[in-house]
Design an enzyme around this catalytic site. Structure first.
Site, PDB file in Angstrom:
ATOM      1  N   CYS A 115      26.490  57.673  76.849  1.00 24.57           N
ATOM      2  CA  CYS A 115      27.554  57.534  75.843  1.00 24.57           C
ATOM      3  C   CYS A 115      27.185  58.152  74.498  1.00 24.57           C
ATOM      4  CB  CYS A 115      27.906  56.063  75.642  1.00 24.57           C
ATOM      5  SG  CYS A 115      28.549  55.277  77.121  1.00 24.57           S
ATOM      6  N   HIS A 252      31.327  54.707  68.541  1.00 21.24           N
ATOM      7  CA  HIS A 252      31.516  54.760  69.991  1.00 21.24           C
ATOM      8  C   HIS A 252      32.367  53.550  70.391  1.00 21.24           C
ATOM      9  CE1 HIS A 252      30.991  54.864  74.217  1.00 21.24           C
ATOM     10  NE2 HIS A 252      30.112  53.883  74.269  1.00 21.24           N
ATOM     11  N   ASN A 282      36.511  52.775  77.238  1.00 17.56           N
ATOM     12  CA  ASN A 282      35.246  53.428  76.872  1.00 17.56           C
ATOM     13  C   ASN A 282      35.171  54.768  77.593  1.00 17.56           C
ATOM     14  OD1 ASN A 282      32.602  54.271  76.647  1.00 17.56           O
ATOM     15  ND2 ASN A 282      31.704  52.274  77.104  1.00 17.56           N
TER      16      ASN A 282
END
Ligand code: ACO
Length: 325
Positions: A115, A252, A282
């Site tokens: 990520c 994020h 996500n």
């Protein structure tokens, strides 16, 4: 003293058409809209259709960024694609994007930091530009994370979505102080001791398959709040800015509760935090540039504002980047 600073000149984004709401998900996963919304803040996510690949999203986002900047692909020197879900094991998705953009110059490579891939890419692009090696770099975060889901594992499959965000970064002349526009601080970290807490169960050299995502949610949560807060403190300490000086926090988009925890620790008010996870879930390496695009499209982002990015992902990898827009 005159120095080179890396500015973010342009941003673009792409989300696949298909939207899967929590309600739809609960028709084939043992979950509910209430549970997902309360624990994560996610209401829906975009999902790649059959035949749609990570490179397709990356190319669409890159084209938007190029168009907004009024640039041709031939004016880009390098492409970095942060992704955990490349089209192929090799060649890189970045090389596929390069070809699809009609670009035959420069260099292109993928970056695997889960990520944190986009943030790592931004920091690496900054180093190349500040060193004078390259002038203008396309930094992309692009994912089809839904392809890595075990749809019987409700602990993970409700969290992720697909999409891409792209930025064009380039060097400008600065004075070497904190009034400069551009990247003012980059802090990247990793700690491989925690590699099994958030991982894919396969890989080319171990299983010859891609595997599916497996996660210890509670442990990831605990580390995420601590690591992200540390990375933000590092950015503030390195520059001498306080949390009050930050105009926009572009994090994020892992989980609303992680962001609440971080905001509380660092002292960032809700109205400065860009949230897209309710609509997008996500999207791993794509989430930071997608959130930046959302801020850009809101029309609220102004020249000279301070924008703080952070990310954290499997590895663990994490970090922060502070930019004066
Ligand atoms: N729907 C319904 N029930 C569920 C679901 C679901 N989707 N998932 C888990 N449950 C159940 C569990 O089975 C458990 O039931 P039990 O008590 O009968 O055993 C119960 O809910 C509680 O499970 P926990 O795992 O303890 O739930 P928790 O409150 O920790 O929330 C969550 C889980 C949301 C994953 C949380 O741990 C979290 O936010 N972790 C951070 C992980 C994250 O965001 N990862 C994203 C990738 S990492 C990154 O990008 C930084």
């Amino acid at each position: 003293m005159s120095v080179t600073r890396t500015i973010i000149r342009s941003v673009g984004a792409y989300l696949p058409e298909r939207i899967v709401t929590n309600e739809e998900l609960s028709t084939f996963v043992d979950t509910s809209d209430e549970w997902i919304l309360e624990r994560t803040g996610i209401k829906q996510r975009h999902m790649a259709a059959q035949g749609e690949f990570t490179s397709h999203f990356a190319v669409a986002a890159a084209k938007m960024a190029l168009e907004r900047a009024g640039l041709a692909a031939s004016e880009i020197d390098m492409i970095i694609v942060g992704t955990t879900t490349p089209d192929r094991t090799f060649p890189s998705t970045a090389c596929i994007v390069q070809a699809e953009l009609g670009m035959t110059n420069g260099a292109a490579f993928d970056l695997q930091a889960a990520c944190s891939g986009f943030l790592y890419g931004l920091a690496i692009a900054d180093s190349f530009i500040v060193a004078g090696a390259y002038k203008r770099i396309l930094v992309i975060g692009a994912e089809t994370l839904t392809r890595l889901m075990d749809w019987t594992d409700r602990n993970t499959c409700v969290l992720f979505g697909d999409g891409a965000g792209a930025t064009i970064v380039e060097g400008i002349e600065g004075q070497g102080d904190l009034s400069d526009r551009g990247i003012l601080a980059c802090h990247l970290r990793s700690d491989g001791r925690y590699r099994d807490l958030l991982t894919a169960t396969g890989g080319p050299s171990s299983t010859k398959s891609i595997g599916t995502v497996q996660m210890n949610g509670r442990e990831v949560f605990r580390h995420a709040v601590a690591n992200i807060s540390d990375a933000i403190h590092e950015a503030l300490q390195a520059t001498g800015f306080g949390a009050d000086d930050i105009d926009w926090f572009v994090p994020h988009q892992a989980n609303g509760r992680i962001l609440e925890g971080v905001a509380k620790r660092v002292g960032l008010p809700d109205d400065k935090i860009i949230i897209t996870l309710d609509r997008q879930g996500n999207t791993s390496a794509a989430s930071v540039p997608l959130a930046l695009n959302s801020l850009y499209e809101s029309g609220k982002l102004e020249s000279n504002q301070l924008v703080l990015f952070e990310a954290m992902g499997g590895g663990f990898t994490w970090g922060s980047v502070l930019v004066r827009w």
